[in-house]
Design a protein around this motif. Sequence first.
Motif, PDB file in Angstrom:
ATOM      1  N   GLN A 254       0.810  -1.213   0.000  1.00  0.00           N
ATOM      2  CA  GLN A 254       0.000   0.000   0.000  1.00  0.00           C
ATOM      3  C   GLN A 254       0.849   1.271   0.000  1.00  0.00           C
ATOM      4  O   GLN A 254       0.374   2.333   0.408  1.00  0.00           O
ATOM      5  N   GLY A 255       2.089   1.153  -0.444  1.00  0.00           N
ATOM      6  CA  GLY A 255       2.938   2.329  -0.498  1.00  0.00           C
ATOM      7  C   GLY A 255       3.395   2.820   0.854  1.00  0.00           C
ATOM      8  O   GLY A 255       3.804   3.979   0.996  1.00  0.00           O
ATOM      9  N   ARG A 256       3.359   1.940   1.858  1.00  0.00           N
ATOM     10  CA  ARG A 256       3.803   2.277   3.210  1.00  0.00           C
ATOM     11  C   ARG A 256       4.659   1.142   3.746  1.00  0.00           C
ATOM     12  O   ARG A 256       4.312  -0.028   3.587  1.00  0.00           O
ATOM     13  N   ALA A 257       5.757   1.500   4.390  1.00  0.00           N
ATOM     14  CA  ALA A 257       6.644   0.499   4.988  1.00  0.00           C
ATOM     15  C   ALA A 257       6.738   0.760   6.481  1.00  0.00           C
ATOM     16  O   ALA A 257       6.903   1.906   6.922  1.00  0.00           O
ATOM     17  N   TRP A 258       6.673  -0.323   7.259  1.00  0.00           N
ATOM     18  CA  TRP A 258       6.676  -0.243   8.711  1.00  0.00           C
ATOM     19  C   TRP A 258       7.940  -0.919   9.239  1.00  0.00           C
ATOM     20  O   TRP A 258       8.068  -2.140   9.192  1.00  0.00           O
ATOM     21  N   GLY A 259       8.875  -0.117   9.718  1.00  0.00           N
ATOM     22  CA  GLY A 259      10.061  -0.668  10.352  1.00  0.00           C
ATOM     23  C   GLY A 259       9.756  -1.001  11.803  1.00  0.00           C
ATOM     24  O   GLY A 259       9.098  -0.223  12.504  1.00  0.00           O
ATOM     25  N   VAL A 260      10.241  -2.148  12.255  1.00  0.00           N
ATOM     26  CA  VAL A 260      10.023  -2.587  13.643  1.00  0.00           C
ATOM     27  C   VAL A 260      11.382  -2.898  14.254  1.00  0.00           C
ATOM     28  O   VAL A 260      12.025  -3.886  13.882  1.00  0.00           O
ATOM     29  N   GLY A 261      11.834  -2.036  15.164  1.00  0.00           N
ATOM     30  CA  GLY A 261      13.136  -2.208  15.796  1.00  0.00           C
ATOM     31  C   GLY A 261      12.989  -2.581  17.255  1.00  0.00           C
ATOM     32  O   GLY A 261      12.364  -1.840  18.025  1.00  0.00           O
ATOM     33  N   VAL A 262      13.546  -3.725  17.652  1.00  0.00           N
ATOM     34  CA  VAL A 262      13.447  -4.213  19.031  1.00  0.00           C
ATOM     35  C   VAL A 262      14.833  -4.196  19.652  1.00  0.00           C
ATOM     36  O   VAL A 262      15.796  -4.703  19.053  1.00  0.00           O
ATOM     37  N   ASP A 263      14.940  -3.638  20.850  1.00  0.00           N
ATOM     38  CA  ASP A 263      16.247  -3.543  21.480  1.00  0.00           C
ATOM     39  C   ASP A 263      16.622  -4.857  22.158  1.00  0.00           C
ATOM     40  O   ASP A 263      15.778  -5.708  22.461  1.00  0.00           O
ATOM     41  N   GLU A 264      17.925  -5.003  22.404  1.00  0.00           N
ATOM     42  CA  GLU A 264      18.434  -6.190  23.091  1.00  0.00           C
ATOM     43  C   GLU A 264      18.214  -6.054  24.600  1.00  0.00           C
ATOM     44  O   GLU A 264      17.590  -5.111  25.061  1.00  0.00           O
ATOM     45  N   GLY A 265      18.712  -7.033  25.358  1.00  0.00           N
ATOM     46  CA  GLY A 265      18.542  -6.994  26.809  1.00  0.00           C
ATOM     47  C   GLY A 265      17.180  -7.474  27.255  1.00  0.00           C
ATOM     48  O   GLY A 265      16.626  -6.964  28.238  1.00  0.00           O
TER      49      GLY A 265
END
Length: 350
Positions: A254-265
Motif C-alpha cells: 500500500q505504499g507504506r513500509a513499517w520498520g520494527v526495531g526491538v532492542d536487546e537486553g
Amino acid sequence: MNPFFTTRSGLRSALLAAVLALTATALAAPPAAARGDRVRLGSAGDVSRSAWSGPAFTMNGDGGVVAASMRRAIDTIRGGTGTIDVVVLAGSAASSGSTTPECDSVMRLAGVNSCTTWTLTTASDGNNAQVNQDIRNAEFVYFAGGDQCRYTAWKGTSLPASVKSVVAKGGGSGGGSAGTHINSSIVYDACRGSITSDEALDDPYDSYATFTTGMFSWPHYADTINDSHFVARDRMGRLMSFAARAVKDGRTTQGRAWGVGVDEGGGSLFLDAQGKATLYGADAYIVLADHQPEKAVAGQPLTYKGFKIWHLTPGATFDFAQRPTCGYYLRSVIDGRADAGLYDGTPSAC
C-alpha cells in the motif's frame, strides 16, 4: 546478524585475517562436509491434537529466548491445556557452551513436550525430509540468532512452506536477532555484510543494503522490516533508510513500509492472532514511511521528511491489524543527516 562479514570500515582487516587463517589451515584439514545436526530434548514422540489456538509470534531484540513472551506463545497455542513441540532452526552451531541453548531455555517452561534443534549448514538442507517432517509436526518454530543470510538461502526449498503450515494450523513462529529479521515480510538479509546507520543514510542503495522478500508474511504483519539490537547498536538511521527504500522500490502493498526495531537486553515483541503486539523486556520502535522519499537515489544521501515513529516501552501494545494514526512523533532526514532525538520524542495526541 551475519558473522561472516563486517562493516565497510573493518572489511580490510577482516579480509586479511581470513586470508591468513585459510593459508594456515588449507593443508592441515579437509573441507568440512555440509550436514544437518539434530538434537532433541524432552519426549521422543510428538504431540497429536486436532486443533490449536494460535497463531502466535515472538520477535526478540537479541538471540536468546525471552521467557515471558515465549511462555505466552506456548500458552496461547495450546489454549491453556496440553503441551506443544518446538523446533529451533540454526544456521551454525552455538559458539560456546551448550549446543542447544534455545531448547535449554524452552524446556524450562511449562507446556512443552519436546524441543528439537536443527543446525543446517547449506541451503539444500532446507529440503531435508527429516527437517521438514519435524517442523510440520511442531507447533512453534524458533529461528536462532546468527546469520539471516543463511536463512534467506532456504527460500527456494521446502522449508518455508513447512514453517507456514505450522502457523496455518494454529502454531507459531519467532526468533531472535537474525531470527527476528527473517520473520518480517521484507528481510534485511545482510548477505553482503552489515551496514551502519551512517552508511545507509549516506546511500540507501549502498551495496551492503540487500533484501529478500517472499519468504513469510504473517497475519496482520505485512509490509514490515524487522531490526534487532536496535538502540544498543544505533540502528534507527538504517531502519529509516530501509523503510524509505522499500516505498521507493514498490516492495510494499500500500505504499507504506513499517520498520520494527526491538532492542536487546530482553526485548521481545509478542504478536497474537488478532494482530495485537505486546512488548516485553526492553524498548521497541515502530517507524512508518508513508510517502515517497524526497530523494532516494543510488550514490546520494537520503532525504525523507516526516517519518512517523512510535516509541514502545515494556508493557505497551501496538495494533498491527488496525494500525494507529496517532501517538507518533516526527523525525526527518535531510541529505543523509537525521534529526536529533531519534529515540525520544513527544507523541502526537490521540
